[in-house]
Design an enzyme around this catalytic site. Structure first.
Site, mmCIF file in Angstrom:
data_model
loop_
_atom_site.group_PDB
_atom_site.id
_atom_site.type_symbol
_atom_site.label_atom_id
_atom_site.label_comp_id
_atom_site.label_asym_id
_atom_site.label_seq_id
_atom_site.Cartn_x
_atom_site.Cartn_y
_atom_site.Cartn_z
ATOM 1 N N GLU A 157 -14.562 27.226 60.934
ATOM 2 C CA GLU A 157 -15.803 26.461 60.686
ATOM 3 C C GLU A 157 -17.012 27.162 61.294
ATOM 4 O OE1 GLU A 157 -14.586 23.932 58.169
ATOM 5 O OE2 GLU A 157 -16.653 23.864 58.892
HETATM 6 C C1 LIG Z 1 -6.137 29.095 60.724
HETATM 7 C C2 LIG Z 1 -7.409 29.310 59.976
HETATM 8 C C3 LIG Z 1 -7.863 28.341 59.103
HETATM 9 C C4 LIG Z 1 -9.036 28.544 58.363
HETATM 10 N N1 LIG Z 1 -9.422 27.618 57.419
HETATM 11 C C5 LIG Z 1 -10.408 27.952 56.549
HETATM 12 C C6 LIG Z 1 -10.677 27.133 55.407
HETATM 13 O O1 LIG Z 1 -10.082 26.067 55.220
HETATM 14 N N2 LIG Z 1 -11.608 27.549 54.522
HETATM 15 C C7 LIG Z 1 -12.296 28.710 54.688
HETATM 16 O O2 LIG Z 1 -13.111 29.044 53.835
HETATM 17 N N3 LIG Z 1 -12.091 29.497 55.778
HETATM 18 C C8 LIG Z 1 -11.157 29.151 56.694
HETATM 19 N N4 LIG Z 1 -10.905 29.955 57.773
HETATM 20 C C9 LIG Z 1 -11.719 31.141 57.984
HETATM 21 C C10 LIG Z 1 -12.636 31.029 59.180
HETATM 22 O O3 LIG Z 1 -13.632 30.068 58.948
HETATM 23 C C11 LIG Z 1 -13.177 32.433 59.483
HETATM 24 O O4 LIG Z 1 -12.090 33.190 59.991
HETATM 25 C C12 LIG Z 1 -14.334 32.420 60.436
HETATM 26 O O5 LIG Z 1 -15.457 31.812 59.856
HETATM 27 C C13 LIG Z 1 -14.735 33.832 60.892
HETATM 28 O O6 LIG Z 1 -14.780 34.747 59.827
HETATM 29 P P1 LIG Z 1 -13.987 36.135 59.952
HETATM 30 O O7 LIG Z 1 -12.598 35.818 60.361
HETATM 31 O O8 LIG Z 1 -14.166 36.893 58.710
HETATM 32 O O9 LIG Z 1 -14.680 36.891 61.159
HETATM 33 P P2 LIG Z 1 -15.978 37.822 61.060
HETATM 34 O O10 LIG Z 1 -17.030 37.161 60.284
HETATM 35 O O11 LIG Z 1 -15.547 39.175 60.651
HETATM 36 O O12 LIG Z 1 -16.430 37.860 62.587
HETATM 37 C C14 LIG Z 1 -15.816 38.699 63.582
HETATM 38 C C15 LIG Z 1 -16.569 38.527 64.906
HETATM 39 O O13 LIG Z 1 -17.928 38.952 64.744
HETATM 40 C C16 LIG Z 1 -18.820 37.918 65.119
HETATM 41 N N5 LIG Z 1 -20.000 37.957 64.267
HETATM 42 C C17 LIG Z 1 -20.060 38.072 62.926
HETATM 43 N N6 LIG Z 1 -21.327 38.049 62.506
HETATM 44 C C18 LIG Z 1 -22.103 37.906 63.590
HETATM 45 C C19 LIG Z 1 -23.503 37.789 63.823
HETATM 46 N N7 LIG Z 1 -24.373 37.788 62.822
HETATM 47 N N8 LIG Z 1 -23.936 37.646 65.095
HETATM 48 C C20 LIG Z 1 -23.073 37.598 66.122
HETATM 49 N N9 LIG Z 1 -21.742 37.697 65.965
HETATM 50 C C21 LIG Z 1 -21.255 37.858 64.714
HETATM 51 C C22 LIG Z 1 -18.033 36.621 64.971
HETATM 52 O O14 LIG Z 1 -18.526 35.583 65.805
HETATM 53 C C23 LIG Z 1 -16.639 37.078 65.374
HETATM 54 O O15 LIG Z 1 -16.496 37.022 66.765
HETATM 55 C C24 LIG Z 1 -9.771 29.739 58.555
HETATM 56 C C25 LIG Z 1 -9.330 30.696 59.474
HETATM 57 C C26 LIG Z 1 -8.156 30.520 60.156
HETATM 58 C C27 LIG Z 1 -7.672 31.597 61.075
#
Ligand SMILES: Cc1cc2nc3c(=O)[nH]c(=O)nc-3n(C[C@H](O)[C@H](O)[C@H](O)COP(=O)(O)OP(=O)(O)OC[C@H]3O[C@@H](n4cnc5c(N)ncnc54)[C@H](O)[C@@H]3O)c2cc1C
Length: 593
Positions: free
Chosen positions: A441
């Protein structure tokens, strides 16, 4: 492991004695007559039974068994389909839903407490109905009348469930770069093609149909976040008569193997030219999805609270029973080989930290829910103020409750010593389960950026001032209350500190593009501690005059004292970190990492 017992006394106290919820309900148009104190208490009591008797017993077995994927079909652990059926038969999925489409129209103040209970009992289970409720909210707010008539009643019933499909392998935080395509069709529908990952409840065996809310882009859409639209894509197409028809081209390619929430199916979803319908306006999908996400974000914060409460209940029971060493003040149970570990100051520190963070969090979640209710049912200026308060406080609730949720579950594990590390007692599962709440989220880092950027710098502190004025009003109202001075004076000091720090961050943001990001996480935590101080001062104000009545009230006042004496001092250190600015973060050259 202790049996889960919903903290009904605390919940009733907050609703009725701290926030006077029934007075608010009686005056909000649309809520008057729908709910009163008696109905609210009866609803919470019923939910407490369901959480304890139906959801809690399948929490550990669900973790051990996990979900299964075979040939594209996902099944949940033993007992989950039956528990889900019981949940739906009770009408719980409809609690805060729109009555025009079969919802019960109850206030979020009740809904938030219900969510805490189901999350304490079983976070994995809770995710299925909570996501459905969020999908209903987005559909109710943005869907066409036809879509609402067709889908909402079945979703409130739980016969059909909801999922939210945003994330793609290359696009998580930055949804502007998603690739899922939506091509307009002659019949007014869209052909959806793309791959989504990490979709909670993307497929499972609990409901007859799964309604996906999918973010996608039209071929000619503007680049970035302004080109994203929202679509409703059902797993099974729905016939004219409302019955479930043929399978849509939506399939689950695999499920993830995870650290925690193992009984929640986290799915890779493939859309191969699936039929979908636009929700809201073209290219305004992200805004529509935010309706759902604001609701979900408070819900995810509440997952942090729920896990903390469960861990605390286990830890208190254990600390009363486990005997090790003698009290520093001399034996407390001389007839036994040692005293219960509850006598030791450090064990009390751990338990009281949990109790104070949970109590402050539960109060803040009720406070945010109160603003959500005013935003939904209120009118005029009050409604506008409520919308701003919800926007400001949602990232605080999501990130602070879940960061403190991990802290609390780790403390609850620590109380058990080595027994907290092994599976038998359930404390390690809570640590694993709650960890995801800091990530999904929108990560907590992104929540902090949202608070400081869009919610504070972007409006030059206008939303912040509304909150600060609310705290100030309370401080002023208690100026002559000498008995409360021990709480009001430090609250006033910390409010001023937060005002000053906010002003300095606003000024720094004008000169240094890295200033908001550099300040963000510590700023959110500082905000969180001050908000909890506001909550504990309000709790103390309600409890102090009644300490002679029963020990519950004295317990609240003593916990407030612990919060102010032992936890609130962290605000000063956080303010110092915020004031340090971006220099030390940005100075180190990339190659030196
Ligand atoms: C168990 C589980 C359930 C989930 N359920 C859903 C779901 O139902 N629907 C759905 O759509 N998604 C879902 N997700 C996805 C989840 O919302 C994302 O994993 C999350 O939003 C982060 O995206 P990412 O993993 O691509 O990380 P990234 O976006 O690649 O981020 C990696 C790191 O970089 C940081 N970062 C990125 N951009 C910035 C910035 N501009 N400034 C500072 N820091 C930054 C982040 O905070 C993080 O620490 C789920 C994930 C998991 C693991």
């Amino acid at each position: 492991m202790a049996d889960y017992k919903a903290p009904l006394r605390e919940m009733n106290f907050l609703l009725h004695e701290v926030f006077a919820a029934d007075e608010l309900w009686a005056r909000l148009p649309g809520l008057e007559g729908a709910v009163d104190r008696e109905t609210a208490d009866a609803i919470l009591e019923e939910m407490a039974k369901l959480a304890a008797n139906t959801l809690d017993p399948i929490n550990r077995s669900g973790d051990e068994e996990g979900c299964h994927w075979e040939d594209g079909v996902v099944t949940t652990p033993k007992g989950f389909p039956e528990a889900y059926a019981t949940f739906c038969e009770g009408g719980w999925g409809a609690l805060v839903g729109n009555p025009e489409y079969g919802g019960m129209g109850m206030p979020k103040m009740l809904g938030a407490q219900m969510e805490e209970m189901i999350n304490s009992a079983n976070i994995s289970f809770a995710l299925y109905p909570v996501l459905t409720a969020g999908a209903c909210l987005a559909l109710d707010a943005h869907g066409s009348e036809e879509l609402k008539q067709r889908y909402l009643p079945k979703m409130y019933e739980g016969t059909w469930s909801g999922a939210m499909d945003l994330t793609e392998p290359h696009a998580g935080t930055d949804l502007g770069i998603i690739r899922t395509k939506a091509e307009p069709q002659e019949d007014g529908s869209y052909k959806i093609t793309g791959n989504k990952i990490f979709i909670t409840g993307g497929d499972h065996d609990l409901s007859e149909n799964i309604i996906h809310l999918v973010l996608a882009k039209l071929p000619d859409a503007p680049k970035g976040p302004k080109g994203i639209s929202l679509f409703l894509v059902p797993k099974f197409l729905v016939n004219e008569d409302g019955s479930v028809g043929e399978r849509n081209a939506v399939n689950c390619g695999s499920i993830e193997h995870k650290m925690g929430i193992k009984a929640s199916a986290t799915c890779a979803m493939n859309f191969d030219g699936a039929k979908g319908w636009l929700v809201g306006e073209l290219n305004k999908g992200l805004a529509a999805m935010f309706t759902m996400m604001n609701y979900e974000r408070l819900g995810v914060g509440i997952q942090g609270l729920g896990a903390s409460e469960r861990s605390y209940q286990n830890a208190v029971e254990y600390a009363r029973e486990r005997i090790q060493s003698r009290s520093p003040a001399g034996p407390k149970q001389a007839d036994k080989a040692a005293d219960p570990i509850l006598v030791h100051p450090d064990v009390r520190r751990m338990l009281l930290t949990q109790k104070a963070l949970i109590g402050g969090g539960r109060a803040l979640s009720t406070y945010v829910a109160q603003w959500l209710d005013i935003a939904k049912f209120g009118e005029g200026e009050e409604k506008q103020k409520a919308e701003a308060m919800v926007a400001l406080l949602t990232p605080v609730a999501k990130a602070f409750f879940t960061d403190k949720g991990l802290d609390c579950t780790v403390l609850g594990q620590q109380v058990f010593g080595g027994h907290g590390y092994i599976r038998e007692w359930g404390q390690e599962q809570l640590v694993r389960d709650v960890r995801i709440t800091q990530i999904y989220e929108g990560t907590n880092g992104i929540q902090a950026l949202d608070l400081i950027g869009r919610k504070t710098v972007a409006n030059n502190g206008a939303f912040f001032n509304l909150f600060a004025d609310d705290v100030q009003q309370f401080v002023d109202s208690q100026a002559d209350n000498e008995a409360l001075a021990e709480f009001i004076q430090p609250l006033a000091t910390e409010l001023q500190r937060l005002r000053d720090v906010t002003a300095r961050v606003l000024a720094a943001a004008q000169e240094d593009p890295h200033a908001p990001g550099a300040a963000s996480v510590e700023y959110l935590h500082l905000f969180g501690y001050v908000a909890y101080a506001f909550m504990w001062a309000r709790i103390a104000a309600a409890a102090l005059p009644k300490t002679g009545e029963d020990s519950f009230y004295a317990g609240q006042v003593k916990t407030a004292r612990f919060f102010f004496a032992r936890l609130l001092p962290q605000a000063a250190a956080l303010a110092e970190s915020v004031d340090a600015g971006s220099a030390t973060l940005m100075d180190l050259e990339e190659e030196l990492f």
